[in-house]
Motif scaffolding. Structure first.
Motif, PDB file in Angstrom:
ATOM      1  N   ALA A 214      14.657   1.673  22.119  1.00 26.94           N
ATOM      2  CA  ALA A 214      14.941   0.821  20.967  1.00 26.94           C
ATOM      3  C   ALA A 214      16.329   1.166  20.454  1.00 26.94           C
ATOM      4  O   ALA A 214      16.827   2.285  20.657  1.00 26.94           O
ATOM      5  CB  ALA A 214      13.897   1.037  19.859  1.00 26.94           C
ATOM      6  N   VAL A 215      16.958   0.225  19.792  1.00 31.59           N
ATOM      7  CA  VAL A 215      18.297   0.433  19.257  1.00 31.59           C
ATOM      8  C   VAL A 215      18.277   1.593  18.265  1.00 31.59           C
ATOM      9  O   VAL A 215      17.404   1.682  17.397  1.00 31.59           O
ATOM     10  CB  VAL A 215      18.814  -0.849  18.585  1.00 31.59           C
ATOM     11  N   GLY A 216      19.250   2.489  18.402  1.00 30.81           N
ATOM     12  CA  GLY A 216      19.367   3.639  17.521  1.00 30.81           C
ATOM     13  C   GLY A 216      18.706   4.899  18.043  1.00 30.81           C
ATOM     14  O   GLY A 216      18.985   5.992  17.528  1.00 30.81           O
ATOM     15  N   MET A 217      17.850   4.757  19.044  1.00 31.63           N
ATOM     16  CA  MET A 217      17.180   5.927  19.605  1.00 31.63           C
ATOM     17  C   MET A 217      18.121   6.674  20.533  1.00 31.63           C
ATOM     18  O   MET A 217      19.097   6.121  21.040  1.00 31.63           O
ATOM     19  CB  MET A 217      15.928   5.510  20.365  1.00 31.63           C
ATOM     20  N   ARG A 218      17.822   7.964  20.779  1.00 27.19           N
ATOM     21  CA  ARG A 218      18.617   8.713  21.745  1.00 27.19           C
ATOM     22  C   ARG A 218      18.489   8.044  23.105  1.00 27.19           C
ATOM     23  O   ARG A 218      17.394   7.636  23.502  1.00 27.19           O
ATOM     24  CB  ARG A 218      18.143  10.167  21.821  1.00 27.19           C
ATOM     25  N   ALA A 219      19.605   7.943  23.798  1.00 30.22           N
ATOM     26  CA  ALA A 219      19.628   7.216  25.075  1.00 30.22           C
ATOM     27  C   ALA A 219      19.111   8.106  26.200  1.00 30.22           C
ATOM     28  O   ALA A 219      19.864   8.602  27.038  1.00 30.22           O
ATOM     29  CB  ALA A 219      21.033   6.713  25.375  1.00 30.22           C
ATOM     30  N   ASP A 220      17.792   8.320  26.197  1.00 32.22           N
ATOM     31  CA  ASP A 220      17.087   8.981  27.291  1.00 32.22           C
ATOM     32  C   ASP A 220      16.397   7.865  28.074  1.00 32.22           C
ATOM     33  O   ASP A 220      15.379   7.317  27.621  1.00 32.22           O
ATOM     34  CB  ASP A 220      16.046   9.964  26.766  1.00 32.22           C
TER      35      ASP A 220
ATOM     36  N   GLU B 204      15.492   5.057  35.341  1.00 27.62           N
ATOM     37  CA  GLU B 204      15.482   3.866  36.170  1.00 27.62           C
ATOM     38  C   GLU B 204      14.552   4.098  37.349  1.00 27.62           C
ATOM     39  O   GLU B 204      14.729   5.047  38.113  1.00 27.62           O
ATOM     40  CB  GLU B 204      16.896   3.566  36.679  1.00 27.62           C
ATOM     41  N   LEU B 205      13.531   3.224  37.474  1.00 25.80           N
ATOM     42  CA  LEU B 205      12.538   3.339  38.538  1.00 25.80           C
ATOM     43  C   LEU B 205      12.623   2.122  39.445  1.00 25.80           C
ATOM     44  O   LEU B 205      13.033   1.039  39.026  1.00 25.80           O
ATOM     45  CB  LEU B 205      11.125   3.427  37.958  1.00 25.80           C
ATOM     46  N   ASP B 206      12.186   2.306  40.706  1.00 28.64           N
ATOM     47  CA  ASP B 206      12.080   1.155  41.601  1.00 28.64           C
ATOM     48  C   ASP B 206      10.663   0.594  41.543  1.00 28.64           C
ATOM     49  O   ASP B 206       9.821   1.072  40.766  1.00 28.64           O
ATOM     50  CB  ASP B 206      12.510   1.522  43.021  1.00 28.64           C
ATOM     51  N   THR B 207      10.370  -0.401  42.352  1.00 32.27           N
ATOM     52  CA  THR B 207       9.065  -1.061  42.291  1.00 32.27           C
ATOM     53  C   THR B 207       7.924  -0.158  42.739  1.00 32.27           C
ATOM     54  O   THR B 207       6.769  -0.409  42.407  1.00 32.27           O
ATOM     55  CB  THR B 207       9.066  -2.335  43.153  1.00 32.27           C
ATOM     56  N   GLY B 208       8.230   0.901  43.473  1.00 34.90           N
ATOM     57  CA  GLY B 208       7.209   1.852  43.887  1.00 34.90           C
ATOM     58  C   GLY B 208       7.028   2.988  42.903  1.00 34.90           C
ATOM     59  O   GLY B 208       6.376   3.991  43.214  1.00 34.90           O
ATOM     60  N   MET B 209       7.619   2.869  41.717  1.00 30.51           N
ATOM     61  CA  MET B 209       7.563   3.889  40.672  1.00 30.51           C
ATOM     62  C   MET B 209       8.274   5.172  41.097  1.00 30.51           C
ATOM     63  O   MET B 209       7.920   6.275  40.669  1.00 30.51           O
ATOM     64  CB  MET B 209       6.109   4.208  40.261  1.00 30.51           C
ATOM     65  N   ASN B 210       9.301   5.038  41.928  1.00 30.69           N
ATOM     66  CA  ASN B 210      10.123   6.180  42.317  1.00 30.69           C
ATOM     67  C   ASN B 210      11.362   6.234  41.446  1.00 30.69           C
ATOM     68  O   ASN B 210      11.922   5.197  41.076  1.00 30.69           O
ATOM     69  CB  ASN B 210      10.535   6.071  43.790  1.00 30.69           C
ATOM     70  N   LEU B 211      11.808   7.439  41.123  1.00 30.91           N
ATOM     71  CA  LEU B 211      12.934   7.626  40.227  1.00 30.91           C
ATOM     72  C   LEU B 211      14.255   7.334  40.941  1.00 30.91           C
ATOM     73  O   LEU B 211      14.529   7.883  42.009  1.00 30.91           O
ATOM     74  CB  LEU B 211      12.922   9.066  39.715  1.00 30.91           C
ATOM     75  N   ARG B 212      15.057   6.458  40.338  1.00 32.10           N
ATOM     76  CA  ARG B 212      16.374   6.118  40.909  1.00 32.10           C
ATOM     77  C   ARG B 212      17.530   6.627  40.067  1.00 32.10           C
ATOM     78  O   ARG B 212      18.642   6.760  40.563  1.00 32.10           O
ATOM     79  CB  ARG B 212      16.513   4.601  41.072  1.00 32.10           C
ATOM     80  N   GLY B 213      17.299   6.896  38.815  1.00 30.20           N
ATOM     81  CA  GLY B 213      18.380   7.371  37.954  1.00 30.20           C
ATOM     82  C   GLY B 213      17.849   7.965  36.661  1.00 30.20           C
ATOM     83  O   GLY B 213      16.786   7.575  36.177  1.00 30.20           O
ATOM     84  N   VAL B 214      18.603   8.928  36.113  1.00 34.30           N
ATOM     85  CA  VAL B 214      18.230   9.595  34.868  1.00 34.30           C
ATOM     86  C   VAL B 214      19.437   9.599  33.938  1.00 34.30           C
ATOM     87  O   VAL B 214      20.538  10.006  34.330  1.00 34.30           O
ATOM     88  CB  VAL B 214      17.781  11.048  35.116  1.00 34.30           C
ATOM     89  N   VAL B 215      19.218   9.152  32.711  1.00 31.57           N
ATOM     90  CA  VAL B 215      20.236   9.231  31.662  1.00 31.57           C
ATOM     91  C   VAL B 215      19.639  10.032  30.516  1.00 31.57           C
ATOM     92  O   VAL B 215      18.544   9.736  30.038  1.00 31.57           O
ATOM     93  CB  VAL B 215      20.658   7.830  31.169  1.00 31.57           C
ATOM     94  N   ARG B 216      20.354  11.062  30.071  1.00 28.58           N
ATOM     95  CA  ARG B 216      19.887  11.879  28.951  1.00 28.58           C
ATOM     96  C   ARG B 216      20.981  11.936  27.895  1.00 28.58           C
ATOM     97  O   ARG B 216      22.109  12.318  28.184  1.00 28.58           O
ATOM     98  CB  ARG B 216      19.541  13.293  29.404  1.00 28.58           C
ATOM     99  N   GLY B 217      20.647  11.496  26.708  1.00 35.74           N
ATOM    100  CA  GLY B 217      21.632  11.494  25.629  1.00 35.74           C
ATOM    101  C   GLY B 217      22.865  10.690  25.969  1.00 35.74           C
ATOM    102  O   GLY B 217      23.979  11.026  25.568  1.00 35.74           O
ATOM    103  N   GLY B 218      22.688   9.604  26.727  1.00 36.32           N
ATOM    104  CA  GLY B 218      23.791   8.728  27.070  1.00 36.32           C
ATOM    105  C   GLY B 218      24.601   9.155  28.269  1.00 36.32           C
ATOM    106  O   GLY B 218      25.560   8.451  28.648  1.00 36.32           O
ATOM    107  N   SER B 219      24.254  10.281  28.894  1.00 40.35           N
ATOM    108  CA  SER B 219      25.000  10.781  30.056  1.00 40.35           C
ATOM    109  C   SER B 219      24.125  10.731  31.297  1.00 40.35           C
ATOM    110  O   SER B 219      22.957  11.128  31.262  1.00 40.35           O
ATOM    111  CB  SER B 219      25.460  12.218  29.823  1.00 40.35           C
ATOM    112  N   LYS B 220      24.711  10.279  32.401  1.00 37.19           N
ATOM    113  CA  LYS B 220      23.975  10.245  33.654  1.00 37.19           C
ATOM    114  C   LYS B 220      23.753  11.663  34.187  1.00 37.19           C
ATOM    115  O   LYS B 220      24.649  12.491  34.161  1.00 37.19           O
ATOM    116  CB  LYS B 220      24.732   9.422  34.691  1.00 37.19           C
ATOM    117  N   VAL B 221      22.552  11.897  34.670  1.00 40.41           N
ATOM    118  CA  VAL B 221      22.210  13.187  35.279  1.00 40.41           C
ATOM    119  C   VAL B 221      22.377  13.032  36.776  1.00 40.41           C
ATOM    120  O   VAL B 221      21.709  12.206  37.387  1.00 40.41           O
ATOM    121  CB  VAL B 221      20.765  13.593  34.933  1.00 40.41           C
TER     122      VAL B 221
END
Length: 365
Positions: free
Chosen positions: A339-345, A348-365
């Motif tokens: 939601a707007v204003g929340m910490r940007a955690d 990004e998942l694909d259709t198989g529920m596999n992790l494709r990307g992680v953003v923590r506090g607005g920064s890509k991991v």
């Protein structure tokens, strides 16, 4: 930063663009022209984790804690508690002192003591030699040493002095969680009345339900203010049990946890957990002596996938138990939802529920 895909928000799932500025979500804009099949969900919050990638939280070693936290961050856990096991007083104090700087840095959100005030009859993979009755002086030393870092403690309400300990924890803003318990229905109710707000890995390390002697689980389910942890892996729970729990008390009262140990992400073999030898085979961790289940080898993305593909939860329900409800348990009003204003955690998942990307506090991991 702009992220596009199917965005899971409290108001529903829609296709669009999620924009971040600094550490915060700046905008969520519906846009049906967006292409791609990515699923955007809030970062996971794990309130019960002992380690991973060969590193453990249980010894109070700061370097190992950094390694374990980084491993779980790469697997989607953007907020975590470091869970320790039943240990001597001096070990517990040293761990608090070692981890407090990591909490100040944001590497860890806080500390969860799983013990030492647990039931010998339901101690599971806890070291029986370290179990003891609650000591208010010990509790005060730990909480004071943490200066806000101690967030949660698991306690068996049937132990002598447990009610006073639960009330003390509540008075200091520490979550008292009922677990590793052989308590009756009535004693569990008393623990809730004293201030317990959570249940540690419900069903595991607890007296089973009996229709004439219900024990702790129905008492916990019947307490509206209690949030119940579940280890969402097929070793600890049948996925039908997870579905039953969601249907019984709702995703708003359930927190998915990993209870992950140092062997998570590692090869099968022998490992240590609080001084006890653990053998991991095909993803299942058990004590070498006695065979009790000894934590898990899953990450939170595994728990999310198990919840959806195994237990049949909807994606919004799975988001609730892996992010929204644990945020509420910890009193975190800046994360757990997109939601707007929340910490940007953001994950990004694909259709198989596999992790494709992680953003923590607005920064890509």
């Amino acid at each position: 930063m702009n992220l596009t895909g199917n965005i899971v928000t409290p108001g529903g799932i829609f296709r669009g663009v999620l924009r971040t500025e600094g550490e915060r979500i700046a905008a969520i804009e519906p846009d049906d022209s967006v292409t791609g099949d990515a699923l955007l969900i809030p970062g996971f919050i794990d309130v019960h984790c002992h380690g991973g990638d060969g590193a453990t939280y249980t010894t109070g070693d700061a370097a190992q804690a950094r390694k374990a936290a980084a491993f779980h961050l790469r697997h989607g856990t953007t907020t975590t508690l470091a869970s320790l096991v039943s240990s001597p007083r001096e070990v517990m104090v040293r761990a608090v002192e070692a981890f407090r700087p990591l909490v100040d840095e944001g590497v860890l959100h806080g500390i969860h003591f799983e013990g030492p005030y647990l039931s010998g009859a339901r101690c599971g993979a806890q070291n029986p030699a370290a179990l003891r009755d609650p000591d208010l002086g010990e509790l005060a030393e730990l909480v004071d040493a943490g200066a806000g870092a101690v967030k949660m403690m698991t306690i068996a309400p049937e132990r002598e002095g447990a009610m006073e300990a639960i009330s003390y924890l509540a008075s200091r803003g520490v979550i008292a969680s009922i677990g590793h318990t052989d308590a009756s229905y009535e004693v569990t109710q008393d623990g809730v009345g004293a201030g317990a707000r959570a249940a540690t890995h419900t069903f595991n390390g607890m007296r089973p339900i009996g229709h004439r002697d219900p024990g702790p689980i129905p008492a916990l389910f019947n307490a509206p203010g209690v949030i119940c942890e579940f280890i969402v892996d097929p070793v600890h729970l049948h996925m039908g049990t997870v579905a039953f729990a969601v249907n019984a008390i709702g995703a708003g009262r359930i927190v998915a946890v990993t209870d992950a140990m140092s062997a998570t992400g590692m090869a099968d073999g022998e490992y240590d957990l609080g001084g006890l030898r653990v053998r991991v085979a095909e993803g299942a961790a058990r004590l070498v002596e006695g065979g009790s289940i000894a934590g898990s080898t899953i990450t939170m993305i595994d728990a999310f996938r198990n919840a959806v593909l195994g237990a049949g939860l909807t994606v919004p329900e799975a988001v609730q138990i892996t992010a929204t409800t644990p945020a509420r348990l910890l009193g975190l009003d800046d994360r757990g939802v997109l939601a707007v204003g929340m910490r940007a955690d953001v994950l990004e998942l694909d259709t198989g529920m596999n992790l494709r990307g992680v953003v923590r506090g607005g920064s890509k991991v």
